[in-house]
Design an enzyme around this catalytic site. Structure first.
Site, PDB file in Angstrom:
ATOM      1  N   ASP A 156       2.416  -1.767  -4.452  1.00 39.06           N
ATOM      2  CA  ASP A 156       1.015  -1.143  -4.645  1.00 39.06           C
ATOM      3  C   ASP A 156       0.305  -1.616  -6.016  1.00 39.06           C
ATOM      4  O   ASP A 156       1.080  -2.138  -6.730  1.00 39.06           O
ATOM      5  CB  ASP A 156       0.806   0.507  -4.710  1.00 39.06           C
ATOM      6  N   GLY A 195       0.956   4.171   3.733  1.00 34.98           N
ATOM      7  CA  GLY A 195       2.142   3.452   3.144  1.00 34.98           C
ATOM      8  C   GLY A 195       3.429   4.067   2.864  1.00 34.98           C
ATOM      9  O   GLY A 195       4.509   3.878   3.414  1.00 34.98           O
ATOM     10  N   ARG A 198      -2.591  10.067  20.601  1.00 38.10           N
ATOM     11  CA  ARG A 198      -3.584  11.071  20.715  1.00 38.10           C
ATOM     12  C   ARG A 198      -3.886  11.552  21.940  1.00 38.10           C
ATOM     13  O   ARG A 198      -3.986  12.737  22.347  1.00 38.10           O
ATOM     14  CB  ARG A 198      -4.722  10.504  19.981  1.00 38.10           C
ATOM     15  N   HIS A 215      -9.720  -0.700  17.964  1.00 39.34           N
ATOM     16  CA  HIS A 215      -9.525   0.580  17.515  1.00 39.34           C
ATOM     17  C   HIS A 215     -10.663   1.068  16.792  1.00 39.34           C
ATOM     18  O   HIS A 215     -10.819   1.269  15.766  1.00 39.34           O
ATOM     19  CB  HIS A 215      -8.286   0.420  16.261  1.00 39.34           C
ATOM     20  N   GLY A 217       0.903  -1.150   0.185  1.00 40.84           N
ATOM     21  CA  GLY A 217       0.065  -0.057   0.065  1.00 40.84           C
ATOM     22  C   GLY A 217       0.867   1.166  -0.144  1.00 40.84           C
ATOM     23  O   GLY A 217       1.574   1.454   0.957  1.00 40.84           O
TER      24      GLY A 217
HETATM   25  N1  APR Z   1      -2.639  -4.360  -3.271  1.00 36.45           N
HETATM   26  C1  APR Z   1      -1.603  -3.351  -2.874  1.00 36.45           C
HETATM   27  N2  APR Z   1      -2.168  -2.125  -2.687  1.00 36.45           N
HETATM   28  C2  APR Z   1      -3.472  -2.016  -2.716  1.00 36.45           C
HETATM   29  C3  APR Z   1      -4.583  -2.848  -2.841  1.00 36.45           C
HETATM   30  C4  APR Z   1      -3.829  -4.310  -3.262  1.00 36.45           C
HETATM   31  N3  APR Z   1      -4.681  -5.363  -3.272  1.00 36.45           N
HETATM   32  N4  APR Z   1      -5.549  -2.559  -2.870  1.00 36.45           N
HETATM   33  C5  APR Z   1      -5.612  -0.939  -2.522  1.00 36.45           C
HETATM   34  N5  APR Z   1      -4.329  -0.863  -2.485  1.00 36.45           N
HETATM   35  C6  APR Z   1      -3.554   0.584  -2.329  1.00 36.45           C
HETATM   36  C7  APR Z   1      -4.187   1.628  -3.052  1.00 36.45           C
HETATM   37  O1  APR Z   1      -3.967   1.609  -4.466  1.00 36.45           O
HETATM   38  C8  APR Z   1      -3.566   2.468  -2.228  1.00 36.45           C
HETATM   39  O2  APR Z   1      -2.420   3.429  -2.845  1.00 36.45           O
HETATM   40  O3  APR Z   1      -3.645   0.859  -0.940  1.00 36.45           O
HETATM   41  C9  APR Z   1      -3.430   2.365  -0.949  1.00 36.45           C
HETATM   42  C10 APR Z   1      -4.205   2.642   0.282  1.00 36.45           C
HETATM   43  O4  APR Z   1      -3.802   4.223   0.248  1.00 36.45           O
HETATM   44  P1  APR Z   1      -4.966   5.511   0.621  1.00 36.45           P
HETATM   45  O5  APR Z   1      -6.300   5.413  -0.286  1.00 36.45           O
HETATM   46  O6  APR Z   1      -4.029   6.601   0.654  1.00 36.45           O
HETATM   47  O7  APR Z   1      -5.126   4.967   2.226  1.00 36.45           O
HETATM   48  P2  APR Z   1      -4.370   5.251   3.494  1.00 36.45           P
HETATM   49  O8  APR Z   1      -4.659   6.811   3.917  1.00 36.45           O
HETATM   50  O9  APR Z   1      -2.895   4.960   3.139  1.00 36.45           O
HETATM   51  O10 APR Z   1      -4.960   4.329   4.565  1.00 36.45           O
HETATM   52  C11 APR Z   1      -4.971   2.752   4.050  1.00 36.45           C
HETATM   53  O11 APR Z   1      -4.706   2.298   6.407  1.00 36.45           O
HETATM   54  O12 APR Z   1      -5.163   3.520   8.623  1.00 36.45           O
HETATM   55  C12 APR Z   1      -5.735   2.626   7.465  1.00 36.45           C
HETATM   56  O13 APR Z   1      -8.085   3.539   7.368  1.00 36.45           O
HETATM   57  C13 APR Z   1      -6.798   3.229   6.646  1.00 36.45           C
HETATM   58  O14 APR Z   1      -7.303   1.166   6.014  1.00 36.45           O
HETATM   59  C14 APR Z   1      -6.841   2.336   5.347  1.00 36.45           C
HETATM   60  C15 APR Z   1      -5.425   2.120   5.230  1.00 36.45           C
END
Ligand code: APR
Length: 311
Positions: A33, A14, A151, A175, A9
Protein backbone atom coordinates in the site's frame (compact mmCIF):
# COMPACT_ATOMS: atom_id res chain seq x y z
CA UNK A 1 7.45 -24.55 -2.21
CA UNK A 2 4.46 -22.34 -1.52
CA UNK A 3 2.94 -20.07 -4.17
CA UNK A 4 3.47 -16.33 -3.81
CA UNK A 5 0.49 -13.99 -3.91
CA UNK A 6 0.86 -10.22 -3.75
CA UNK A 7 -2.06 -7.96 -2.98
CA UNK A 8 -1.84 -4.28 -3.85
CA UNK A 9 -4.07 -2.05 -1.73
CA UNK A 10 -4.24 -2.84 1.98
CA UNK A 11 -7.67 -1.31 2.51
CA UNK A 12 -10.90 -3.14 3.21
CA UNK A 13 -10.90 -5.42 0.17
CA UNK A 14 -7.13 -5.92 0.03
CA UNK A 15 -6.63 -6.67 3.73
CA UNK A 16 -9.65 -8.96 3.95
CA UNK A 17 -8.42 -10.82 0.87
CA UNK A 18 -4.94 -11.04 2.40
CA UNK A 19 -6.41 -12.59 5.52
CA UNK A 20 -8.40 -15.16 3.55
CA UNK A 21 -5.51 -16.08 1.26
CA UNK A 22 -3.09 -16.29 4.19
CA UNK A 23 -5.54 -18.54 6.01
CA UNK A 24 -5.62 -20.93 3.03
CA UNK A 25 -2.18 -21.86 4.34
CA UNK A 26 -0.58 -22.71 0.99
CA UNK A 27 0.52 -19.29 -0.25
CA UNK A 28 2.95 -16.71 1.02
CA UNK A 29 1.37 -13.25 0.90
CA UNK A 30 2.82 -9.78 0.33
CA UNK A 31 0.54 -6.83 1.04
CA UNK A 32 1.42 -3.47 -0.57
CA UNK A 33 0.00 0.00 0.00
CA UNK A 34 1.12 3.61 -0.43
CA UNK A 35 0.25 4.46 3.17
CA UNK A 36 3.35 4.20 5.39
CA UNK A 37 3.29 1.30 7.86
CA UNK A 38 -0.30 0.28 7.05
CA UNK A 39 0.48 -2.93 5.12
CA UNK A 40 3.29 -3.72 7.55
CA UNK A 41 0.96 -3.35 10.55
CA UNK A 42 -1.90 -5.35 9.06
CA UNK A 43 0.33 -8.15 7.83
CA UNK A 44 2.19 -8.43 11.14
CA UNK A 45 -1.15 -8.63 12.93
CA UNK A 46 -2.22 -11.47 10.59
CA UNK A 47 1.15 -13.22 10.93
CA UNK A 48 0.70 -13.24 14.69
CA UNK A 49 -2.52 -15.22 14.22
CA UNK A 50 -0.49 -18.01 12.56
CA UNK A 51 0.39 -19.97 15.72
CA UNK A 52 -3.26 -20.02 16.80
CA UNK A 53 -4.46 -21.09 13.35
CA UNK A 54 -1.57 -23.46 12.63
CA UNK A 55 -0.39 -21.57 9.57
CA UNK A 56 3.28 -21.56 8.59
CA UNK A 57 3.08 -19.41 5.47
CA UNK A 58 4.44 -15.90 5.58
CA UNK A 59 2.66 -12.59 5.22
CA UNK A 60 4.61 -9.36 4.94
CA UNK A 61 3.75 -5.74 4.23
CA UNK A 62 5.55 -3.21 2.08
CA UNK A 63 5.29 0.27 0.58
CA UNK A 64 7.29 -0.80 -2.47
CA UNK A 65 7.28 -3.55 -5.05
CA UNK A 66 10.65 -5.28 -4.62
CA UNK A 67 9.13 -7.61 -2.06
CA UNK A 68 6.54 -8.70 -4.64
CA UNK A 69 9.23 -10.00 -7.04
CA UNK A 70 8.38 -13.27 -8.79
CA UNK A 71 4.82 -13.44 -7.54
CA UNK A 72 2.67 -16.15 -9.10
CA UNK A 73 -0.45 -14.08 -8.71
CA UNK A 74 -0.97 -10.36 -8.06
CA UNK A 75 -4.32 -8.97 -6.97
CA UNK A 76 -4.90 -5.26 -7.55
CA UNK A 77 -7.38 -3.64 -5.17
CA UNK A 78 -5.63 -0.24 -4.95
CA UNK A 79 -7.81 2.77 -5.52
CA UNK A 80 -10.64 4.71 -4.01
CA UNK A 81 -13.93 3.08 -3.06
CA UNK A 82 -17.50 4.33 -3.48
CA UNK A 83 -19.34 6.44 -0.96
CA UNK A 84 -23.09 7.06 -0.89
CA UNK A 85 -24.22 8.99 -3.95
CA UNK A 86 -21.32 7.75 -6.09
CA UNK A 87 -21.57 5.22 -8.88
CA UNK A 88 -18.69 2.87 -9.67
CA UNK A 89 -18.07 5.03 -12.74
CA UNK A 90 -17.35 8.10 -10.57
CA UNK A 91 -14.11 6.36 -9.58
CA UNK A 92 -12.94 6.07 -13.17
CA UNK A 93 -10.15 8.58 -13.74
CA UNK A 94 -8.63 8.44 -10.26
CA UNK A 95 -8.51 4.66 -10.28
CA UNK A 96 -7.30 4.57 -13.89
CA UNK A 97 -4.18 6.45 -12.89
CA UNK A 98 -3.63 4.34 -9.77
CA UNK A 99 -4.12 0.97 -11.51
CA UNK A 100 -1.92 1.99 -14.45
CA UNK A 101 0.96 3.00 -12.13
CA UNK A 102 0.53 -0.09 -9.98
CA UNK A 103 0.47 -2.44 -12.98
CA UNK A 104 3.72 -1.10 -14.42
CA UNK A 105 5.49 -1.69 -11.12
CA UNK A 106 3.95 -5.12 -10.67
CA UNK A 107 5.01 -6.23 -14.15
CA UNK A 108 8.57 -4.99 -13.63
CA UNK A 109 8.93 -7.28 -10.62
CA UNK A 110 6.84 -10.24 -11.78
CA UNK A 111 6.90 -10.46 -15.58
CA UNK A 112 5.38 -13.94 -15.57
CA UNK A 113 2.61 -13.47 -13.03
CA UNK A 114 -1.13 -13.67 -13.38
CA UNK A 115 -2.95 -10.45 -12.46
CA UNK A 116 -6.43 -10.23 -11.00
CA UNK A 117 -8.16 -6.86 -11.15
CA UNK A 118 -10.56 -5.91 -8.35
CA UNK A 119 -10.53 -2.09 -8.38
CA UNK A 120 -13.73 -0.46 -9.69
CA UNK A 121 -15.16 0.33 -12.13
CA UNK A 122 -14.07 -3.24 -12.64
CA UNK A 123 -14.33 -3.86 -16.37
CA UNK A 124 -12.63 -0.61 -17.37
CA UNK A 125 -9.91 -1.10 -14.73
CA UNK A 126 -9.39 -4.68 -15.88
CA UNK A 127 -8.88 -3.45 -19.41
CA UNK A 128 -6.56 -0.67 -18.24
CA UNK A 129 -4.50 -3.22 -16.31
CA UNK A 130 -4.53 -5.63 -19.26
CA UNK A 131 -3.32 -2.94 -21.66
CA UNK A 132 -0.75 -1.50 -19.21
CA UNK A 133 0.67 -4.97 -18.52
CA UNK A 134 1.32 -6.06 -22.09
CA UNK A 135 0.48 -9.58 -20.88
CA UNK A 136 -1.48 -12.10 -22.95
CA UNK A 137 -5.18 -11.99 -22.12
CA UNK A 138 -5.21 -15.30 -20.26
CA UNK A 139 -2.99 -13.75 -17.55
CA UNK A 140 -5.15 -10.71 -16.76
CA UNK A 141 -8.74 -10.99 -15.60
CA UNK A 142 -11.09 -9.33 -13.18
CA UNK A 143 -13.29 -10.35 -10.27
CA UNK A 144 -16.92 -9.27 -10.48
CA UNK A 145 -19.09 -12.10 -11.78
CA UNK A 146 -18.35 -14.40 -8.86
CA UNK A 147 -19.49 -11.66 -6.48
CA UNK A 148 -22.58 -10.71 -8.49
CA UNK A 149 -23.48 -14.39 -8.79
CA UNK A 150 -22.98 -14.91 -5.07
CA UNK A 151 -25.35 -12.04 -4.33
CA UNK A 152 -27.95 -13.47 -6.70
CA UNK A 153 -27.55 -16.93 -5.10
CA UNK A 154 -27.92 -15.42 -1.61
CA UNK A 155 -31.19 -13.74 -2.50
CA UNK A 156 -32.60 -16.85 -4.21
CA UNK A 157 -31.63 -19.09 -1.27
CA UNK A 158 -33.26 -16.65 1.19
CA UNK A 159 -36.41 -16.41 -0.90
CA UNK A 160 -36.83 -20.18 -1.22
CA UNK A 161 -35.41 -21.04 2.21
CA UNK A 162 -32.92 -23.53 0.73
CA UNK A 163 -29.19 -24.03 1.09
CA UNK A 164 -27.03 -21.56 -0.83
CA UNK A 165 -25.04 -24.60 -1.94
CA UNK A 166 -27.95 -25.85 -4.03
CA UNK A 167 -28.40 -22.58 -5.92
CA UNK A 168 -26.48 -22.27 -9.19
CA UNK A 169 -26.54 -19.03 -11.13
CA UNK A 170 -24.68 -17.02 -13.74
CA UNK A 171 -24.34 -13.29 -14.02
CA UNK A 172 -22.72 -11.98 -17.19
CA UNK A 173 -21.76 -8.57 -18.52
CA UNK A 174 -20.15 -5.56 -16.93
CA UNK A 175 -20.04 -5.06 -13.15
CA UNK A 176 -22.61 -2.30 -13.22
CA UNK A 177 -26.34 -1.82 -13.02
CA UNK A 178 -26.64 -3.26 -16.54
CA UNK A 179 -25.18 -6.63 -15.54
CA UNK A 180 -27.05 -9.63 -16.94
CA UNK A 181 -28.22 -12.28 -14.46
CA UNK A 182 -28.88 -15.30 -16.69
CA UNK A 183 -32.19 -16.44 -15.26
CA UNK A 184 -32.48 -19.29 -17.79
CA UNK A 185 -29.34 -20.92 -16.39
CA UNK A 186 -30.25 -20.33 -12.76
CA UNK A 187 -31.29 -23.48 -10.96
CA UNK A 188 -31.95 -24.88 -7.51
CA UNK A 189 -30.66 -28.46 -7.35
CA UNK A 190 -31.03 -28.56 -11.12
CA UNK A 191 -34.60 -27.18 -11.13
CA UNK A 192 -34.98 -23.97 -13.18
CA UNK A 193 -35.96 -21.06 -10.91
CA UNK A 194 -38.77 -20.22 -13.31
CA UNK A 195 -40.44 -23.42 -11.98
CA UNK A 196 -40.01 -22.25 -8.39
CA UNK A 197 -40.59 -18.49 -8.42
CA UNK A 198 -42.99 -16.16 -10.21
CA UNK A 199 -41.62 -13.84 -12.90
CA UNK A 200 -42.38 -10.93 -10.58
CA UNK A 201 -40.29 -12.43 -7.78
CA UNK A 202 -37.46 -13.27 -10.16
CA UNK A 203 -37.46 -9.70 -11.50
CA UNK A 204 -37.29 -8.36 -7.94
CA UNK A 205 -34.26 -10.55 -7.11
CA UNK A 206 -32.56 -9.64 -10.39
CA UNK A 207 -32.98 -5.94 -9.60
CA UNK A 208 -31.65 -6.40 -6.07
CA UNK A 209 -28.63 -8.23 -7.52
CA UNK A 210 -27.96 -5.43 -10.01
CA UNK A 211 -28.08 -2.91 -7.19
CA UNK A 212 -26.37 -5.18 -4.66
CA UNK A 213 -23.20 -3.11 -4.40
CA UNK A 214 -25.18 0.09 -3.92
CA UNK A 215 -27.26 -1.51 -1.17
CA UNK A 216 -24.09 -2.14 0.85
CA UNK A 217 -22.67 1.35 0.14
CA UNK A 218 -25.91 2.91 1.42
CA UNK A 219 -25.65 0.89 4.64
CA UNK A 220 -21.93 1.33 5.28
CA UNK A 221 -21.89 5.05 4.38
CA UNK A 222 -18.06 5.14 4.56
CA UNK A 223 -17.11 2.81 1.75
CA UNK A 224 -18.16 -0.21 -0.26
CA UNK A 225 -18.53 -3.96 0.19
CA UNK A 226 -15.51 -6.03 1.09
CA UNK A 227 -16.37 -9.31 2.82
CA UNK A 228 -18.17 -10.90 -0.12
CA UNK A 229 -15.72 -9.37 -2.64
CA UNK A 230 -12.75 -10.81 -0.71
CA UNK A 231 -14.41 -14.24 -0.52
CA UNK A 232 -15.03 -14.10 -4.28
CA UNK A 233 -11.42 -13.16 -5.02
CA UNK A 234 -10.25 -16.03 -2.83
CA UNK A 235 -12.35 -18.56 -4.73
CA UNK A 236 -10.62 -17.40 -7.91
CA UNK A 237 -7.19 -17.51 -6.22
CA UNK A 238 -7.85 -21.14 -5.29
CA UNK A 239 -8.96 -21.97 -8.84
CA UNK A 240 -5.60 -20.69 -10.13
CA UNK A 241 -3.22 -21.92 -7.43
CA UNK A 242 -4.79 -25.38 -7.26
CA UNK A 243 -5.33 -25.54 -11.04
CA UNK A 244 -8.96 -26.39 -10.38
CA UNK A 245 -10.24 -25.46 -13.83
CA UNK A 246 -13.38 -24.00 -12.30
CA UNK A 247 -16.00 -22.56 -14.59
CA UNK A 248 -16.57 -19.10 -13.16
CA UNK A 249 -17.81 -15.79 -14.51
CA UNK A 250 -14.76 -13.53 -14.89
CA UNK A 251 -14.03 -10.28 -16.60
CA UNK A 252 -11.72 -10.93 -19.56
CA UNK A 253 -10.64 -9.23 -22.78
CA UNK A 254 -12.91 -10.52 -25.54
CA UNK A 255 -11.77 -10.95 -29.11
CA UNK A 256 -15.00 -11.67 -30.90
CA UNK A 257 -16.56 -14.02 -28.34
CA UNK A 258 -20.22 -13.18 -27.72
CA UNK A 259 -19.92 -10.78 -30.67
CA UNK A 260 -17.76 -8.43 -28.55
CA UNK A 261 -14.35 -7.39 -29.77
CA UNK A 262 -11.60 -5.49 -27.97
CA UNK A 263 -13.38 -5.04 -24.64
CA UNK A 264 -13.14 -6.54 -21.14
CA UNK A 265 -16.54 -7.89 -20.06
CA UNK A 266 -17.71 -10.64 -17.69
CA UNK A 267 -18.28 -14.07 -19.27
CA UNK A 268 -17.93 -17.66 -18.06
CA UNK A 269 -14.36 -18.92 -18.29
CA UNK A 270 -12.33 -21.93 -17.27
CA UNK A 271 -9.95 -20.76 -14.55
CA UNK A 272 -6.80 -22.78 -13.81
CA UNK A 273 -3.04 -22.56 -13.40
CA UNK A 274 -2.70 -20.67 -16.69
CA UNK A 275 -5.35 -18.16 -15.70
CA UNK A 276 -8.19 -17.95 -18.21
CA UNK A 277 -7.72 -21.27 -20.00
CA UNK A 278 -10.88 -21.10 -22.04
CA UNK A 279 -13.79 -18.76 -22.65
CA UNK A 280 -17.08 -20.62 -22.53
CA UNK A 281 -19.62 -19.39 -25.05
CA UNK A 282 -23.16 -20.07 -23.83
CA UNK A 283 -25.88 -19.87 -26.44
CA UNK A 284 -27.87 -16.76 -25.61
CA UNK A 285 -31.40 -15.83 -26.59
CA UNK A 286 -31.85 -12.64 -28.55
CA UNK A 287 -32.98 -10.78 -25.42
CA UNK A 288 -29.99 -11.99 -23.42
CA UNK A 289 -27.62 -11.05 -26.24
CA UNK A 290 -29.20 -7.58 -26.38
CA UNK A 291 -28.80 -7.16 -22.59
CA UNK A 292 -25.16 -8.23 -22.82
CA UNK A 293 -24.66 -5.77 -25.69
CA UNK A 294 -26.16 -2.98 -23.56
CA UNK A 295 -23.90 -3.88 -20.66
CA UNK A 296 -20.85 -3.98 -22.97
CA UNK A 297 -21.81 -0.58 -24.40
CA UNK A 298 -21.73 0.88 -20.87
CA UNK A 299 -18.17 -0.48 -20.46
CA UNK A 300 -17.21 0.91 -23.88
CA UNK A 301 -18.42 4.36 -22.78
CA UNK A 302 -16.03 4.27 -19.83
CA UNK A 303 -13.19 3.15 -22.10
CA UNK A 304 -13.93 6.12 -24.35
CA UNK A 305 -13.81 8.52 -21.38
CA UNK A 306 -10.50 7.01 -20.26
CA UNK A 307 -9.00 7.24 -23.75
CA UNK A 308 -10.29 10.80 -24.09
CA UNK A 309 -8.47 11.71 -20.88
CA UNK A 310 -5.22 10.32 -22.24
CA UNK A 311 -5.48 7.01 -20.37
N1 APR B 1 -0.74 2.05 -4.60
C1 APR B 1 -1.06 1.21 -3.61
N2 APR B 1 -2.16 1.37 -2.83
C2 APR B 1 -2.93 2.42 -3.08
C3 APR B 1 -2.66 3.34 -4.12
C4 APR B 1 -1.50 3.13 -4.91
N3 APR B 1 -1.17 3.94 -5.89
N4 APR B 1 -3.64 4.28 -4.12
C5 APR B 1 -4.49 3.96 -3.13
N5 APR B 1 -4.08 2.83 -2.52
C6 APR B 1 -4.66 2.14 -1.37
C7 APR B 1 -5.21 3.09 -0.31
O1 APR B 1 -4.16 3.62 0.48
C8 APR B 1 -6.13 2.16 0.46
O2 APR B 1 -5.48 1.55 1.56
O3 APR B 1 -5.80 1.38 -1.76
C9 APR B 1 -6.53 1.11 -0.58
C10 APR B 1 -8.01 1.10 -0.89
O4 APR B 1 -8.68 0.70 0.25
P1 APR B 1 -10.14 1.19 0.67
O5 APR B 1 -10.20 2.68 0.56
O6 APR B 1 -10.48 0.54 1.95
O7 APR B 1 -11.07 0.63 -0.52
P2 APR B 1 -11.62 -0.87 -0.66
O8 APR B 1 -12.94 -0.98 -0.03
O9 APR B 1 -10.54 -1.83 -0.28
O10 APR B 1 -11.84 -0.91 -2.24
C11 APR B 1 -10.77 -0.90 -3.14
O11 APR B 1 -11.85 -2.31 -4.72
O12 APR B 1 -14.01 -3.15 -4.74
C12 APR B 1 -13.16 -2.15 -5.22
O13 APR B 1 -14.66 -0.27 -5.54
C13 APR B 1 -13.61 -0.78 -4.75
O14 APR B 1 -12.16 0.41 -6.26
C14 APR B 1 -12.35 0.00 -4.91
C15 APR B 1 -11.26 -1.03 -4.55
Amino acid sequence: MRSKVSIVGAGNVGATTAQRVYELGYADVVLVDVVDDLPQGKSLDMLESGPVLGIDSSITGSNGYEETANSDLVIITAGIARRPGMSRDDLLLTNMKITGDVTRQVVEQSPNCIIMAVTNPLDAMCQNIYESSGFPRNRVFGMAGVLDTSRFRTFIAQELDVSVEDVQAYVLGGHGDDMVPLVRYTTVAGIPISDLLSQEDIDRLVLRTRQGGGEIVALLKQGSAFYAPAASVTQMVEAVLLDKKRILPCCVYLEGEYGINGLCVGVPVKLGANGVEDIIEIKLTEDERASLGKSAAAVQELMDVMRGSGG
